[in-house]
Write an enzyme that holds these catalytic residues in place. Sequence first.
Site, PDB file in Angstrom:
ATOM      1  N   HIS A   1      36.581  -9.724  -1.132  1.00  0.00           N
ATOM      2  CA  HIS A   1      36.896 -10.300  -2.442  1.00  0.00           C
ATOM      3  C   HIS A   1      36.811 -11.827  -2.373  1.00  0.00           C
ATOM      4  O   HIS A   1      36.148 -12.468  -3.181  1.00  0.00           O
ATOM      5  CB  HIS A   1      38.292  -9.863  -2.893  1.00  0.00           C
ATOM      6  CG  HIS A   1      38.853 -10.691  -4.010  1.00  0.00           C
ATOM      7  ND1 HIS A   1      38.293 -10.704  -5.277  1.00  0.00           N
ATOM      8  CD2 HIS A   1      39.902 -11.551  -4.062  1.00  0.00           C
ATOM      9  CE1 HIS A   1      38.984 -11.531  -6.044  1.00  0.00           C
ATOM     10  NE2 HIS A   1      39.953 -12.065  -5.335  1.00  0.00           N
TER      11      HIS A   1
ATOM     12  N   ASP B   1      11.567 -31.734 -13.541  1.00  0.00           N
ATOM     13  CA  ASP B   1      12.014 -30.716 -12.589  1.00  0.00           C
ATOM     14  C   ASP B   1      12.825 -31.433 -11.520  1.00  0.00           C
ATOM     15  O   ASP B   1      13.104 -32.623 -11.642  1.00  0.00           O
ATOM     16  CB  ASP B   1      10.823 -29.962 -11.974  1.00  0.00           C
ATOM     17  CG  ASP B   1      11.211 -28.534 -11.563  1.00  0.00           C
ATOM     18  OD1 ASP B   1      12.312 -28.372 -11.001  1.00  0.00           O
ATOM     19  OD2 ASP B   1      10.447 -27.601 -11.817  1.00  0.00           O
TER      20      ASP B   1
ATOM     21  N   TRP C   1      38.963 -14.382   4.669  1.00  0.00           N
ATOM     22  CA  TRP C   1      37.825 -15.243   4.338  1.00  0.00           C
ATOM     23  C   TRP C   1      37.766 -16.459   5.237  1.00  0.00           C
ATOM     24  O   TRP C   1      36.704 -17.017   5.437  1.00  0.00           O
ATOM     25  CB  TRP C   1      37.835 -15.655   2.863  1.00  0.00           C
ATOM     26  CG  TRP C   1      38.576 -16.906   2.528  1.00  0.00           C
ATOM     27  CD1 TRP C   1      39.914 -17.028   2.337  1.00  0.00           C
ATOM     28  CD2 TRP C   1      38.017 -18.213   2.341  1.00  0.00           C
ATOM     29  NE1 TRP C   1      40.231 -18.322   2.050  1.00  0.00           N
ATOM     30  CE2 TRP C   1      39.090 -19.080   2.039  1.00  0.00           C
ATOM     31  CE3 TRP C   1      36.730 -18.739   2.398  1.00  0.00           C
ATOM     32  CZ2 TRP C   1      38.919 -20.427   1.807  1.00  0.00           C
ATOM     33  CZ3 TRP C   1      36.569 -20.097   2.156  1.00  0.00           C
ATOM     34  CH2 TRP C   1      37.656 -20.925   1.861  1.00  0.00           C
TER      35      TRP C   1
ATOM     36  N   SER D   1      21.370 -22.467   2.664  1.00  0.00           N
ATOM     37  CA  SER D   1      20.932 -22.521   1.269  1.00  0.00           C
ATOM     38  C   SER D   1      21.600 -23.679   0.538  1.00  0.00           C
ATOM     39  O   SER D   1      20.938 -24.472  -0.133  1.00  0.00           O
ATOM     40  CB  SER D   1      21.262 -21.181   0.599  1.00  0.00           C
ATOM     41  OG  SER D   1      21.422 -21.346  -0.780  1.00  0.00           O
ATOM     42  N   SER D   2      22.917 -23.801   0.701  1.00  0.00           N
ATOM     43  CA  SER D   2      23.647 -24.847  -0.028  1.00  0.00           C
ATOM     44  C   SER D   2      23.243 -26.230   0.432  1.00  0.00           C
ATOM     45  O   SER D   2      23.114 -27.155  -0.382  1.00  0.00           O
ATOM     46  CB  SER D   2      25.160 -24.680   0.169  1.00  0.00           C
ATOM     47  OG  SER D   2      25.572 -23.444  -0.306  1.00  0.00           O
TER      48      SER D   2
ATOM     49  N   HIS E   1      38.485 -27.593   3.078  1.00  0.00           N
ATOM     50  CA  HIS E   1      39.100 -28.327   1.980  1.00  0.00           C
ATOM     51  C   HIS E   1      38.093 -29.027   1.080  1.00  0.00           C
ATOM     52  O   HIS E   1      38.212 -28.930  -0.139  1.00  0.00           O
ATOM     53  CB  HIS E   1      40.239 -29.247   2.396  1.00  0.00           C
ATOM     54  CG  HIS E   1      41.129 -29.455   1.210  1.00  0.00           C
ATOM     55  ND1 HIS E   1      42.072 -28.537   0.832  1.00  0.00           N
ATOM     56  CD2 HIS E   1      41.087 -30.376   0.239  1.00  0.00           C
ATOM     57  CE1 HIS E   1      42.598 -28.911  -0.327  1.00  0.00           C
ATOM     58  NE2 HIS E   1      42.025 -30.022  -0.703  1.00  0.00           N
TER      59      HIS E   1
ATOM     60  N   GLU F   1      35.389 -27.852   0.463  1.00  0.00           N
ATOM     61  CA  GLU F   1      34.898 -26.692  -0.283  1.00  0.00           C
ATOM     62  C   GLU F   1      35.723 -26.454  -1.551  1.00  0.00           C
ATOM     63  O   GLU F   1      35.171 -26.092  -2.593  1.00  0.00           O
ATOM     64  CB  GLU F   1      34.935 -25.454   0.619  1.00  0.00           C
ATOM     65  CG  GLU F   1      34.672 -24.126  -0.076  1.00  0.00           C
ATOM     66  CD  GLU F   1      33.223 -23.937  -0.510  1.00  0.00           C
ATOM     67  OE1 GLU F   1      32.362 -24.689  -0.018  1.00  0.00           O
ATOM     68  OE2 GLU F   1      32.966 -23.054  -1.333  1.00  0.00           O
TER      69      GLU F   1
ATOM     70  N   TYR G   1      36.957 -28.652  -3.417  1.00  0.00           N
ATOM     71  CA  TYR G   1      36.472 -29.558  -4.454  1.00  0.00           C
ATOM     72  C   TYR G   1      35.034 -29.232  -4.848  1.00  0.00           C
ATOM     73  O   TYR G   1      34.615 -29.518  -5.964  1.00  0.00           O
ATOM     74  CB  TYR G   1      36.641 -31.013  -3.990  1.00  0.00           C
ATOM     75  CG  TYR G   1      38.101 -31.305  -3.785  1.00  0.00           C
ATOM     76  CD1 TYR G   1      38.952 -31.359  -4.884  1.00  0.00           C
ATOM     77  CD2 TYR G   1      38.654 -31.417  -2.523  1.00  0.00           C
ATOM     78  CE1 TYR G   1      40.308 -31.539  -4.719  1.00  0.00           C
ATOM     79  CE2 TYR G   1      40.014 -31.589  -2.350  1.00  0.00           C
ATOM     80  CZ  TYR G   1      40.832 -31.653  -3.448  1.00  0.00           C
ATOM     81  OH  TYR G   1      42.177 -31.811  -3.291  1.00  0.00           O
TER      82      TYR G   1
ATOM     83  N   SER H   1      34.353 -31.836 -18.965  1.00  0.00           N
ATOM     84  CA  SER H   1      34.177 -33.198 -19.469  1.00  0.00           C
ATOM     85  C   SER H   1      33.013 -33.302 -20.451  1.00  0.00           C
ATOM     86  O   SER H   1      32.923 -34.265 -21.207  1.00  0.00           O
ATOM     87  CB  SER H   1      33.935 -34.175 -18.309  1.00  0.00           C
ATOM     88  OG  SER H   1      34.981 -34.090 -17.380  1.00  0.00           O
TER      89      SER H   1
ATOM     90  N   HIS I   1      46.524 -30.029   5.862  1.00  0.00           N
ATOM     91  CA  HIS I   1      47.638 -29.458   5.097  1.00  0.00           C
ATOM     92  C   HIS I   1      47.526 -27.938   5.029  1.00  0.00           C
ATOM     93  O   HIS I   1      48.464 -27.274   4.600  1.00  0.00           O
ATOM     94  CB  HIS I   1      47.777 -30.102   3.702  1.00  0.00           C
ATOM     95  CG  HIS I   1      46.694 -29.783   2.721  1.00  0.00           C
ATOM     96  ND1 HIS I   1      46.279 -30.662   1.769  1.00  0.00           N
ATOM     97  CD2 HIS I   1      45.938 -28.687   2.544  1.00  0.00           C
ATOM     98  CE1 HIS I   1      45.320 -30.119   1.053  1.00  0.00           C
ATOM     99  NE2 HIS I   1      45.092 -28.921   1.502  1.00  0.00           N
ATOM    100  N   HIS I   2      46.389 -27.404   5.453  1.00  0.00           N
ATOM    101  CA  HIS I   2      46.295 -25.947   5.598  1.00  0.00           C
ATOM    102  C   HIS I   2      46.933 -25.486   6.911  1.00  0.00           C
ATOM    103  O   HIS I   2      46.994 -24.301   7.175  1.00  0.00           O
ATOM    104  CB  HIS I   2      44.827 -25.509   5.570  1.00  0.00           C
ATOM    105  CG  HIS I   2      44.156 -25.792   4.264  1.00  0.00           C
ATOM    106  ND1 HIS I   2      44.173 -24.902   3.212  1.00  0.00           N
ATOM    107  CD2 HIS I   2      43.457 -26.873   3.823  1.00  0.00           C
ATOM    108  CE1 HIS I   2      43.501 -25.431   2.192  1.00  0.00           C
ATOM    109  NE2 HIS I   2      43.064 -26.612   2.527  1.00  0.00           N
TER     110      HIS I   2
ATOM    111  N   THR J   1      43.212 -36.577  -9.609  1.00  0.00           N
ATOM    112  CA  THR J   1      43.148 -35.327 -10.353  1.00  0.00           C
ATOM    113  C   THR J   1      43.963 -35.434 -11.639  1.00  0.00           C
ATOM    114  O   THR J   1      43.521 -35.025 -12.716  1.00  0.00           O
ATOM    115  CB  THR J   1      43.686 -34.177  -9.478  1.00  0.00           C
ATOM    116  OG1 THR J   1      43.149 -34.325  -8.165  1.00  0.00           O
ATOM    117  CG2 THR J   1      43.296 -32.845 -10.021  1.00  0.00           C
TER     118      THR J   1
ATOM    119  N   LYS K   1      42.311 -37.486 -14.371  1.00  0.00           N
ATOM    120  CA  LYS K   1      41.341 -36.741 -15.165  1.00  0.00           C
ATOM    121  C   LYS K   1      42.025 -35.899 -16.235  1.00  0.00           C
ATOM    122  O   LYS K   1      41.532 -35.791 -17.362  1.00  0.00           O
ATOM    123  CB  LYS K   1      40.536 -35.813 -14.264  1.00  0.00           C
ATOM    124  CG  LYS K   1      39.585 -36.523 -13.388  1.00  0.00           C
ATOM    125  CD  LYS K   1      38.778 -35.497 -12.639  1.00  0.00           C
ATOM    126  CE  LYS K   1      37.594 -36.168 -12.010  1.00  0.00           C
ATOM    127  NZ  LYS K   1      36.492 -35.275 -11.811  1.00  0.00           N
TER     128      LYS K   1
ATOM    129  N   ARG L   1      51.372 -12.602   1.907  1.00  0.00           N
ATOM    130  CA  ARG L   1      49.984 -12.473   1.502  1.00  0.00           C
ATOM    131  C   ARG L   1      49.274 -11.459   2.405  1.00  0.00           C
ATOM    132  O   ARG L   1      49.557 -11.362   3.592  1.00  0.00           O
ATOM    133  CB  ARG L   1      49.386 -13.868   1.679  1.00  0.00           C
ATOM    134  CG  ARG L   1      47.964 -14.030   1.416  1.00  0.00           C
ATOM    135  CD  ARG L   1      47.609 -15.475   1.772  1.00  0.00           C
ATOM    136  NE  ARG L   1      46.208 -15.718   1.478  1.00  0.00           N
ATOM    137  CZ  ARG L   1      45.580 -16.846   1.737  1.00  0.00           C
ATOM    138  NH1 ARG L   1      46.245 -17.851   2.286  1.00  0.00           N
ATOM    139  NH2 ARG L   1      44.315 -17.006   1.449  1.00  0.00           N
TER     140      ARG L   1
END
Lengths: 627, 212
Positions: free
Chosen positions: A80, A109, A144, A174-175, A258, A260, A262, A273, A307-308, A333, A336, A455
């Site tokens: 998931h 293009d 994950w 790919s990314s 982390h 990731e 963002y 926006s 912080h993880h 953050t 915004k 969890r």
Amino acid sequence: MSTAATHVATHAHVEHEEETGLWSWITTVDHKRIGKLYLISSLLFFALGGLEALMIRMQLFRPENNFISAQFYNEMFTMHATTMVFLAIMPLSAAFFNFLIPLQIGARDVAFPRMNALSFWLFLFGGLFINSSFLFHAAPDGGWFGYANLTGSKYSPGHSIDFWMLGLAILGNSSMMAGFNFITTILNLRAPGMTLFRMPIFTWMSFVVQFLVVMSFPMITVGLILLIFDRNYGTNFYFPPNGGDPLLWQHLFWLFGHPEVYILILPAMGIVSEVLPVFARKPLFGAPFVIFSGIMIGFVGFGVWSHHMFTVGLGPVADSAFATTTMLIAVPTAVKIFNWIFTMWGGKISFKTPNLFAITFVFLFTIGGLSGVMHASPPIDLQQQDSYFIVAHFHYVLVGGALMGLFSGIYFYWPKMFGRMLNERLGQISWALFFIGINVTFFPMHFLGAMGMIRRSWQYPAGAGLDMYNQMATVGAFFIFFAVLVSFINFARGLMGHGELAGDDPWDAATLEWSIPSPPPHYNFAKLPTVHSDRPFWDEKHEGGPAVSQAKIAGPGPHHVAMPPSSYWPILVAVFQGLVFVAFIPGSGSGAFNYDAFLKQVMIQGPIALGMLFCILAWVREDDTPR
Amino acid sequence: MTSHAVPAGAHADAGHEEFDEHAWTSLGLDHMKLAFWTFLGSDCFFFGSLIGTYMSYRGQSLVGPYPRDVFSVEVTSISTFVLLMSSLTMALAVLFAKTNRRSGTIGMLLATAALGASFVGFQMFEFSHFYHEGLTLQGNLFGSSFYVLTGFHGTHVAIGVLWLLIQTLFYGKRWIRGDEGNAVEVAGLYWHFVDIVWIVIFTFVYLMEYVE
């Protein structure tokens, strides 16, 4: 893509006939078609990830339930999350990068159209590869973030982790390629007058995201390479008996993980926006602040990974430093969020579906942000770590935030993509079901976490007081299921040609992509506009500004717009590259070096690699001159 | 990959000078060169992570052999010198390509490939020597992190050699579309980058062992 000569009357659009049929899609290098391919495939993966979530929620509906086995439950929560992060939200964002960035900056293009196609095919094969593990009864089950040394061959024999690690390596490839491509596109292919600070906010946020991608993915690639070596060749990187330190994986993973976060949220912020100002009939409040906040989030996003890992025990100095940076990143953050609120303030707001989703983004993302900044504090985090409170937090951010932003984008840009409006009533029903579903599912999880529910638990005991909140969450999950279903029906109707014609500019918007037909011709702009402000199309329509739309730009149009020809080399390179990774599977998972197995692997990979080299050389030799 | 994928065709609107969209980019930089710089930036993080892994495991091996048991800093210094000299020939190749001195370009590209190949040869010799000294990929943390780090660097060099050889062929046959000097320069960027990474590896992995 059409290579046919096209002709144009004085200032009408250039006539064009696009090729149709399966082959034209397989060989396409058109950024709009690739965007649509990303959109459709990521929505299908999204449905799959959603069904996996439903399995989890049905298992947790009752205490001590046996609806699915513990092993299957592990596979469900692993797949998931992996699916939603890498195969749904990221490629859904990529759909918008592809479709929108060239249109928003006034380009025909991307900088490397064939490499763009390669990125898509690698993504598709990577996604199919990870999910093919179900066919071999080897679905990934290590979570994950695949913590070492649970993923080592000792605790994960068999091939489940192999599918996961090799699949992620393909997706990372790919990314990263897409990242190089879009950075070059945004820097180099802006229309005349489109300075960096006249770029639309979505392009800006995507720009920041591409830097995050190309800087963070190499780090997880190294983490995965070390894991591949541990599992295939018996190295000791994550193997404590020989001195290896599982913490190394945690650092490499979260150094990627982390940023990731963002990577997942910034594109949605960009879309919101774009949407909020259009439906408030006002310019975005303090646009430079939104841009600089995005840049700052990008920078600071690289300095918060530990912080993880507060519960690891890195010591008070490291914990304090990362607590500080984590609280710091809440500032841009929050800036915004105020920008979005003040954009709506005093505006003539119309509550069309895209705007409903966008406002929901602001509301739910704020809740997720507030619970997020709580566990910036290490002592609080020690209580919340691995509890349902964390699950509640990141689902508010990723579902209430990223997904709502992306759905806003789908409803907003669908008319531009396909030329027809989506059904407004179905959209609003879907939105209402989403809004109810998200809150009923994820809000009770805060309480579950505070009550101590861990969890990833397969079961919870009866009489622990956890029943009611879990049942609420499961009921809420079905609301989300129906919300998605209604939207999918809406999309399917749209694809089948229902809905009124959209016209060039259905929302009276401000940016260049709305100044061309819907759907845009394959060359986008017959005549490249010259841009004089950050809202060029709005200025033309309402402020008497210089012309940017095709009909109003003076002078005759071109007789023919040359575009790069389609190519089948990208998909072939992707196939070979995918096969190189697949060939790791048979010899993997033993956790020891086996000379015969290694020789066999090389014997398989060698010819495949030669095939890939041949395709790359053919690619280089291919004449891709626009014609 | 060739560099010119810029969609061409129409002129800019009236009132502006006509410009050739083939050549025009917003920054005035070539696409391929710009994209390649972003790739090199990305690769910094790749090698940064590998070097970081090596450094964090430095001195953590539970059993030998340890670096000082196997290293021969003299041999590695020679191979380092060979690689550094290859940057000189590469720079000359770029210079010749830009000034369209074709035989010079071909000569320097081949010289660079030869020097790169001999660096890879040195590394293969070094690996087999270390292996016979008892340093294996699996034996201890030093072996694991050393072979993976320097192996990935060696792979980069080997890919570079392959690239240079193919480029020599393409250059000689005039198969390169677009600006030839530019294509050689991009290969040069890669080559110098791989070279610089080796300087960092040589310093942190080899020379540091002789500091204390």
